[in-house]
Design a protein around this motif. Structure first.
Motif, mmCIF file in Angstrom:
data_model
loop_
_atom_site.group_PDB
_atom_site.id
_atom_site.type_symbol
_atom_site.label_atom_id
_atom_site.label_comp_id
_atom_site.label_asym_id
_atom_site.label_seq_id
_atom_site.Cartn_x
_atom_site.Cartn_y
_atom_site.Cartn_z
ATOM 1 N N SER A 124 15.435 -25.129 -5.426
ATOM 2 C CA SER A 124 15.387 -23.831 -4.765
ATOM 3 C C SER A 124 16.576 -23.649 -3.821
ATOM 4 O O SER A 124 17.122 -22.553 -3.696
ATOM 5 N N ALA A 125 16.972 -24.724 -3.151
ATOM 6 C CA ALA A 125 18.118 -24.628 -2.244
ATOM 7 C C ALA A 125 19.409 -24.355 -2.999
ATOM 8 O O ALA A 125 20.254 -23.563 -2.551
ATOM 9 N N ARG A 126 19.592 -24.952 -4.152
ATOM 10 C CA ARG A 126 20.821 -24.764 -4.916
ATOM 11 C C ARG A 126 20.897 -23.391 -5.552
ATOM 12 O O ARG A 126 21.984 -22.848 -5.726
ATOM 13 N N ARG A 127 19.768 -22.818 -5.914
ATOM 14 C CA ARG A 127 19.792 -21.566 -6.670
ATOM 15 C C ARG A 127 19.501 -20.330 -5.824
ATOM 16 O O ARG A 127 19.843 -19.224 -6.221
ATOM 17 N N THR A 128 18.862 -20.467 -4.693
ATOM 18 C CA THR A 128 18.409 -19.292 -3.962
ATOM 19 C C THR A 128 18.950 -19.222 -2.545
ATOM 20 O O THR A 128 19.349 -18.156 -2.083
ATOM 21 N N ILE A 129 18.961 -20.331 -1.843
ATOM 22 C CA ILE A 129 19.249 -20.320 -0.403
ATOM 23 C C ILE A 129 20.754 -20.332 -0.169
ATOM 24 O O ILE A 129 21.497 -21.091 -0.808
ATOM 25 N N VAL A 130 21.196 -19.469 0.737
ATOM 26 C CA VAL A 130 22.601 -19.424 1.146
ATOM 27 C C VAL A 130 22.869 -20.604 2.083
ATOM 28 O O VAL A 130 22.054 -20.914 2.957
ATOM 29 N N ALA A 131 24.016 -21.245 1.882
ATOM 30 C CA ALA A 131 24.343 -22.457 2.650
ATOM 31 C C ALA A 131 24.818 -22.102 4.052
ATOM 32 O O ALA A 131 26.000 -22.206 4.389
ATOM 33 N N THR A 132 23.888 -21.644 4.892
ATOM 34 C CA THR A 132 24.169 -21.376 6.302
ATOM 35 C C THR A 132 23.134 -22.101 7.156
ATOM 36 O O THR A 132 22.064 -22.488 6.677
ATOM 37 N N ARG A 133 23.461 -22.251 8.430
ATOM 38 C CA ARG A 133 22.556 -22.972 9.318
ATOM 39 C C ARG A 133 21.268 -22.190 9.542
ATOM 40 O O ARG A 133 20.182 -22.772 9.611
ATOM 41 N N SER A 134 21.353 -20.869 9.649
ATOM 42 C CA SER A 134 20.142 -20.075 9.857
ATOM 43 C C SER A 134 19.210 -20.158 8.658
ATOM 44 O O SER A 134 17.987 -20.266 8.808
ATOM 45 N N ALA A 135 19.783 -20.145 7.445
ATOM 46 C CA ALA A 135 18.953 -20.253 6.245
ATOM 47 C C ALA A 135 18.313 -21.632 6.145
ATOM 48 O O ALA A 135 17.159 -21.765 5.712
ATOM 49 N N LEU A 136 19.035 -22.652 6.566
ATOM 50 C CA LEU A 136 18.482 -24.010 6.524
ATOM 51 C C LEU A 136 17.249 -24.127 7.407
ATOM 52 O O LEU A 136 16.184 -24.590 6.963
ATOM 53 N N TRP A 137 17.362 -23.723 8.657
ATOM 54 C CA TRP A 137 16.233 -23.874 9.575
ATOM 55 C C TRP A 137 15.085 -22.927 9.231
ATOM 56 O O TRP A 137 13.917 -23.272 9.409
ATOM 57 N N VAL A 166 2.591 -31.787 9.096
ATOM 58 C CA VAL A 166 3.784 -31.172 9.688
ATOM 59 C C VAL A 166 4.988 -32.104 9.564
ATOM 60 O O VAL A 166 6.077 -31.696 9.139
ATOM 61 N N VAL A 167 4.806 -33.376 9.919
ATOM 62 C CA VAL A 167 5.923 -34.325 9.859
ATOM 63 C C VAL A 167 6.372 -34.543 8.419
ATOM 64 O O VAL A 167 7.573 -34.516 8.108
ATOM 65 N N GLY A 168 5.418 -34.752 7.522
ATOM 66 C CA GLY A 168 5.773 -34.956 6.121
ATOM 67 C C GLY A 168 6.434 -33.743 5.504
ATOM 68 O O GLY A 168 7.412 -33.871 4.753
ATOM 69 N N GLY A 169 5.917 -32.545 5.799
ATOM 70 C CA GLY A 169 6.544 -31.338 5.280
ATOM 71 C C GLY A 169 7.965 -31.159 5.788
ATOM 72 O O GLY A 169 8.859 -30.745 5.043
ATOM 73 N N LEU A 170 8.193 -31.479 7.057
ATOM 74 C CA LEU A 170 9.542 -31.352 7.618
ATOM 75 C C LEU A 170 10.505 -32.343 6.970
ATOM 76 O O LEU A 170 11.655 -31.990 6.661
ATOM 77 N N VAL A 171 10.059 -33.580 6.761
ATOM 78 C CA VAL A 171 10.923 -34.582 6.134
ATOM 79 C C VAL A 171 11.265 -34.185 4.707
ATOM 80 O O VAL A 171 12.432 -34.258 4.281
ATOM 81 N N VAL A 172 10.276 -33.749 3.938
ATOM 82 C CA VAL A 172 10.522 -33.324 2.556
ATOM 83 C C VAL A 172 11.469 -32.138 2.526
ATOM 84 O O VAL A 172 12.410 -32.077 1.708
ATOM 85 N N ALA A 173 11.262 -31.176 3.421
ATOM 86 C CA ALA A 173 12.110 -29.983 3.440
ATOM 87 C C ALA A 173 13.550 -30.339 3.806
ATOM 88 O O ALA A 173 14.497 -29.864 3.162
ATOM 89 N N LEU A 174 13.747 -31.166 4.808
ATOM 90 C CA LEU A 174 15.108 -31.509 5.229
ATOM 91 C C LEU A 174 15.826 -32.335 4.164
ATOM 92 O O LEU A 174 17.035 -32.150 3.940
ATOM 93 N N LEU A 175 15.110 -33.234 3.505
ATOM 94 C CA LEU A 175 15.742 -34.010 2.438
ATOM 95 C C LEU A 175 16.190 -33.112 1.293
ATOM 96 O O LEU A 175 17.339 -33.178 0.838
ATOM 97 N N GLY A 176 15.275 -32.278 0.811
ATOM 98 C CA GLY A 176 15.622 -31.401 -0.304
ATOM 99 C C GLY A 176 16.665 -30.358 0.058
ATOM 100 O O GLY A 176 17.611 -30.107 -0.703
#
Length: 501
Positions: A124-137, A166-176
């Motif tokens: 989803s990050a490669r195909r949809t999300i714009v590579a900016t800091r606001s989009a990341l957070w 919460v912790v697991g979701g954050l780790v998975v999200a940041l890794l991906g």
């Protein structure tokens, strides 16, 4: 008058327009006809996609299994909706949230579900999300909120479950997200900011982390190959367990999917076997290269792939050498990225490779270990701290060996030290020879010093009132004492003596 869509309109439904739309660059055809507006909107949409995809991978097979079971058992009146909460709880377990059952609290994380979730966020990050800091957070926050909502919807109101979600979701999200945005086809401002941040990190730390990740990756490949070997060697046992269960086609497929969810756990436990400490599957059991002690286990096909008692000892005791080889690969990856460095920096660099790979291994073993069920399955896995220390020592040793063998700075320092030692040894040898030579010279000097006064005394005229006999004897004794370095004094002519008298 033709009121249809123009042929050059990329949103037209004509075949030619559809082809031109598909041939457009990826960034212009991600969401045709939809203006995403600010970059943070793409983060929200990408996180929702990842949530739906990863949750569907777990829920859909559970629904299919429930439907197949209801079709075979006519007396069962429960619908497929009963399988959705169970599948959702398993999905939360993949994010680290404990699963409370009537018999036990399952804490072992099925790493297969975790891998699917990370992969969904990455795509989803490669195909949809714009590579900016606001989009990341924004994407990370949306994903965490989604995991928390799923936990609340399934009745997970325990504080530990919510915090783990919460912790697991954050780790998975940041890794991906980090993996997908930093390696995506369209680099954005986030990539430039990340590169600038990495450039500020000291070179030693930067290449050390790279070497640690390389060593951990090589170790993971070796563990995967070992797991495949175990499965092939124990395939007959796995087949016997499946035949004894007498499952239908739908149940067999469902069980196979469930086994794939925990197959990465067995691969992680294979690392403990390679490093030497080994692991346990049930209280009182031990599976290691030194010896294997098994016991009664549940009828789970994957457990048939565990090492047999005959695999312990012998050549298996050399298994930790493979971990050292992984450290050599990590040290090679580190030294290839290092331009120049002080010779003694190879020691902290090898330490960084060892500590980093040991830390990664300890985290993975901690996730793959825990309570897998009631009874004997209450003790599965190994100690992450002890195993991390073993892996750190072994990979650090391998990295140090390759750094000492390949760095020119180390070779130059050794050559300089060797020349200094040889020069000091030559100086010591000359110092030992000098005193003997000096003694001979001093003796000569003493002899010459003795002869010099005699020479002067012989050359000088005798004083008045001195007898000729005394003068002659003094000259004779002095000439006899002098060495070859001083010539004897000439005799005094008799005429001069008589004249003086």
């Amino acid at each position: 008058m033709n009121r249809g869509p123009r042929s050059d309109d990329p949103t037209s439904t004509r075949p030619g327009a559809v082809r031109r739309t598909l041939e457009q660059p990826e960034k212009t055809r991600r969401w045709p006809g939809l203006d995403l507006g600010a970059p943070w909107v793409s983060g929200v949409l990408g996180a929702v996609q990842a949530l739906v995809f990863s949750l569907a991978v777990v829920v859909v097979p559970a629904i299919a299994m429930a439907v197949a079971a209801n079709a075979q058992l006519s007396a069962v009146t429960s619908g497929w909706t009963a399988a959705v909460p169970v599948a959702a709880r398993l999905w939360l377990l993949g994010h680290g949230a404990p699963l409370h059952t009537g018999a036990a609290t399952v804490t072992l994380v099925p790493l297969g579900i975790t891998a699917v979730a990370v992969f969904a966020v990455l795509v989803s990050a490669r195909r949809t999300i714009v590579a900016t800091r606001s989009a990341l957070w924004t994407a990370a926050a949306t994903y965490v909120v989604g995991v928390l909502l799923v936990a609340l919807a399934t009745g997970s109101t325990d504080g530990l479950q919510l915090a783990s979600s919460v912790v697991g979701g954050l780790v998975v999200a940041l890794l991906g997200l980090g993996w997908g945005l930093l390696t995506g086809p369209e680099p954005g401002p986030l990539v430039a900011q990340a590169r600038a941040l990495v450039a500020r990190v000291p070179q030693l730390l930067r290449v050390g982390v790279r070497g640690a990740l390389s060593a951990a990756a090589v170790l993971g490949v070796l563990a995967g190959l070992l797991t495949l070997f175990w499965v092939l060697m124990g395939w007959s046992t796995v087949a016997d367990v499946l035949s004894d269960l007498s499952l239908d086609a739908a149940s067999t497929i469902s069980l196979g999917i469930a086994q794939l969810a925990v197959l990465p756990n067995l691969a992680v436990l294979a690392v403990t076997w390679l490093a030497g400490p080994g692991f346990s599957v049930g209280s009182g059991t031990h599976f290691g290269p030194d010896f294997v002690t098994s016991g009664p286990l549940p009828a789970i096909p994957l457990l048939g792939a565990l090492p047999a008692p005959s695999t312990g000892g012998g050549i298996a005791l050399w298994a930790p050498v493979l971990v050292v080889v992984a450290g050599i690969c990590g040290g090679w990856a580190a030294t290839r990225r290092t331009d120049s460095l002080v010779w003694w920096h190879v020691v902290p660099l090898a330490g960084l490779v060892g500590v980093g790979s040991g830390l990664v291994t300890a985290v993975m073993v901690g996730l793959a270990s825990g309570v897998a069920g009631p009874g004997r399955l209450a003790d599965v896995g190994a100690s992450p701290v002890y195993l991390g220390g073993c892996v750190a020592a072994q990979t650090g040793l391998g990295a140090l060996l390759v750094l000492l063998a390949t760095r020119a700075e180390v070779h130059a320092a050794v050559a300089t030290a060797w020349r200094s030692v040889r020069g000091q040894g030559s100086a010591d040898g000359e110092a030992e020879v000098d005193p003997g030579a000096g003694g001979a010279g001093s003796g000569a000097e003493e002899g010459s010093g003795t002869g010099a006064p005699a020479e002067k005394a012989a050359g000088a005229a005798p004083a008045k009132g001195t007898s000729t006999t005394t003068s002659t004897s003094t000259t004779t004794s002095t000439s006899t004492t002098s060495t070859s370095t001083a010539a004897p004094a000439p005799p005094i002519p008799p005429q001069s003596v008589s004249d003086d008298l």
